[in-house]
Design a protein around this motif. Structure first.
Motif, PDB file in Angstrom:
ATOM      1  N   LEU A 120       0.972  -1.275  -0.164  1.00 34.11           N
ATOM      2  CA  LEU A 120      -0.058  -0.225   0.049  1.00 34.11           C
ATOM      3  C   LEU A 120       1.304   1.321   0.019  1.00 34.11           C
ATOM      4  CD1 LEU A 120      -3.006   1.339  -0.109  1.00 34.11           C
ATOM      5  CD2 LEU A 120      -2.521   1.269   2.752  1.00 34.11           C
ATOM      6  N   LEU A 121       1.706   1.342   0.954  1.00 37.12           N
ATOM      7  CA  LEU A 121       2.608   2.071   0.873  1.00 37.12           C
ATOM      8  C   LEU A 121       3.729   3.134  -0.363  1.00 37.12           C
ATOM      9  CD1 LEU A 121       4.345   1.998   4.830  1.00 37.12           C
ATOM     10  CD2 LEU A 121       1.929   3.585   3.427  1.00 37.12           C
ATOM     11  N   ALA A 122       4.032   1.627  -1.083  1.00 37.77           N
ATOM     12  CA  ALA A 122       4.446   1.452  -2.328  1.00 37.77           C
ATOM     13  C   ALA A 122       3.369   2.285  -3.412  1.00 37.77           C
ATOM     14  CB  ALA A 122       5.223   0.445  -3.027  1.00 37.77           C
ATOM     15  N   ARG A 123       2.078   1.752  -3.622  1.00 37.61           N
ATOM     16  CA  ARG A 123       1.300   2.390  -4.447  1.00 37.61           C
ATOM     17  C   ARG A 123       0.934   4.134  -4.251  1.00 37.61           C
ATOM     18  NH1 ARG A 123      -1.186  -2.197  -3.225  1.00 37.61           N
ATOM     19  NH2 ARG A 123      -2.860  -1.497  -2.057  1.00 37.61           N
ATOM     20  N   ARG A 124       1.184   3.818  -2.759  1.00 32.93           N
ATOM     21  CA  ARG A 124       0.953   5.323  -2.619  1.00 32.93           C
ATOM     22  C   ARG A 124       2.081   6.590  -2.943  1.00 32.93           C
ATOM     23  NH1 ARG A 124      -1.253   5.713   3.646  1.00 32.93           N
ATOM     24  NH2 ARG A 124      -3.320   5.355   3.471  1.00 32.93           N
ATOM     25  N   ALA A 125       3.021   6.184  -2.751  1.00 27.82           N
ATOM     26  CA  ALA A 125       4.612   6.522  -2.584  1.00 27.82           C
ATOM     27  C   ALA A 125       4.782   6.882  -5.055  1.00 27.82           C
ATOM     28  CB  ALA A 125       5.387   5.731  -2.818  1.00 27.82           C
TER      29      ALA A 125
END
Length: 322
Positions: A313-318
Motif C-alpha cells: 500500500l505504501l509503495a502504491r501511495r509513493a
C-alpha cells in the motif's frame, strides 16, 4: 489487628481476596520503588503557550483551520485517540479501585496511578489547544460522546485478569504515545509524548512485576488469565467514535499495528516473565500455556501478512505521489 486471610492448599483456586492479601507486600515494595524512581514534572512546561491564541466564539478569536496544525495527518488521528483514551480516567479509576480497594498499599497505588494518568490528559489537551493541532470542536464532541459511554473492562473475570491486562496495556499505551510523537512531525509534540511514555513504562513495570509474583503464587490461574487477556486483547479506547477507521490509519502509519503489538508489547512481557517456559503447571495451566503459544505463533503470521499488505500500500501511495 488485621486477621490474615488463609491461603489455599494444594492446587485449590485462589479467591480475589486471598490474592489481594498475599500480594500486598509486593505491591508495597513496587510502590516504594516507583516513588523512588518516578521524577516530578510539570505539564505546563511542555506546552507551547506562546503559540496560543483565542478561538472563535465568545472570545472573538480565530476559528480552527486545518492549515494551522503542525502535526501530520496520522499524528492528528493518533493524538485524538490517545487523548480520548486518557479522558476516560474516571471510569478506569472506578474499575481498579473496585478491584484493588482503596486501603493500604493497594489504595495508595491506585490513587498515585490515577494522579499520574490525570497529568497525561492535562498536558495533551493543553498542547493540542495551544498549538491548534486538532479541531477543538470535534475533539470536545468526541470527548463528550466517549465519556458518556464510560468504560468497562473486557477482562473483568477476576483480579488476575485485571493485573494481566494492565501489564500489557500500559506497555501498549507507552508504545502508542512514543510512536505518535515520532510520527507527529512536531518536535514539541515528540518531547511531550516522550515524557508521558516514561510514566507509562514505569506503570508497566509495576504491573509486570506484580504479575510475576502472581505466577509464583497461583501459576495455573495466572496462566489462564494471561491466555484470556492476550487472546482477547483490545485497547481501552476501542469505544471512541470512529475508532476502527482511526486504528486502521494508525496501523498503516506505523503507530500501532499487529507487528508492533506482537513484537513490542506482547513478546517483551511474555519473555521477561518466561511465561511460555514456566513448568510445574497443572492441567489447566498447561492447556492455557499451549493455547497461548499457538496464539502467538498465529499472531506472528497475521502480522507478517499485514506487513506485506502495508508495504504494498505504501509503495502504491509513493508511486502516485511521484
Amino acid at each position: 489487628m488485621t486477621t490474615a486471610i488463609p491461603r489455599p492448599t494444594g492446587r485449590a483456586a485462589w479467591s480475589d481476596s486471598q490474592l489481594l492479601y498475599a500480594l500486598e507486600e509486593v505491591v508495597e515494595t513496587e510502590l516504594n520503588r516507583h516513588l523512588h524512581v518516578a521524577k516530578e514534572w510539570m505539564p505546563h512546561e511542555y506546552v507551547p503557550w506562546s503559540d496560543a491564541r483565542n478561538f472563535d466564539g465568545i472570545m472573538g478569536g480565530d476559528a480552527w483551520a486545518l492549515e494551522q496544525s503542525k502535526v501530520t495527518p496520522v499524528g492528528r488521528v493518533a493524538l485524538v485517540v490517545n487523548l480520548l483514551t486518557e479522558d476516560n480516567l474516571p471510569s478506569y479509576h472506578h474499575e481498579i479501585a473496585s478491584l484493588f480497594g482503596r486501603d493500604g498499599a493497594w489504595g495508595t497505588w491506585v490513587h498515585r496511578w490515577t494522579a499520574e494518568e490525570g497529568r497525561h490528559g492535562i498536558v495533551m489537551r493543553d498542547y493540542l489547544l495551544a498549538s491548534r493541532a486538532v479541531d477543538p470542536v470535534e475533539l470536545e464532541r468526541f470527548r463528550m460522546s466517549h465519556m458518556s459511554e464510560g468504560f468497562q473492562s473486557d477482562n473483568a473475570h477476576s483480579m488476575l485478569h485485571s493485573v494481566a491486562y494492565v501489564a500489557f496495556q500500559e506497555l501498549a499505551t507507552r508504545i502508542s504515545h512514543r510512536n505518535t510523537g515520532h510520527e507527529s512531525g512536531d518536535p514539541v509534540c515528540d518531547r511531550m509524548l516522550a515524557r508521558i511514555a516514561t510514566d507509562e513504562n514505569l506503570h508497566m513495570v509495576f504491573y509486570r512485576n506484580l504479575l510475576g509474583k502472581a505466577f509464583e503464587l497461583a501459576p495455573d490461574q495466572t496462566m489462564c488469565a494471561v491466555r484470556d487477556v492476550v487472546v482477547d486483547f483490545r485497547m481501552p479506547g476501542h469505544g471512541i467514535p470512529g475508532f476502527e477507521r482511526a486504528a486502521a490509519q494508525m496501523a498503516i502509519g506505523g503507530i500501532y499495528n499487529l507487528r508492533i503489538h506482537h513484537d513490542d508489547v506482547l513478546q517483551p512481557v511474555l519473555r521477561y516473565l518466561k511465561v511460555l517456559d514456566i513448568s510445574a503447571l497443572g492441567p489447566d495451566g498447561l492447556k492455557a500455556q499451549e493455547e497461548l503459544g499457538m496464539f502467538m505463533g498465529g499472531l506472528n503470521e497475521q502480522a507478517t501478512r499485514f506487513d506485506e499488505r502495508r508495504e504494498a500500500l505504501l509503495a502504491r501511495r509513493a508511486a502516485r505521489g511521484r
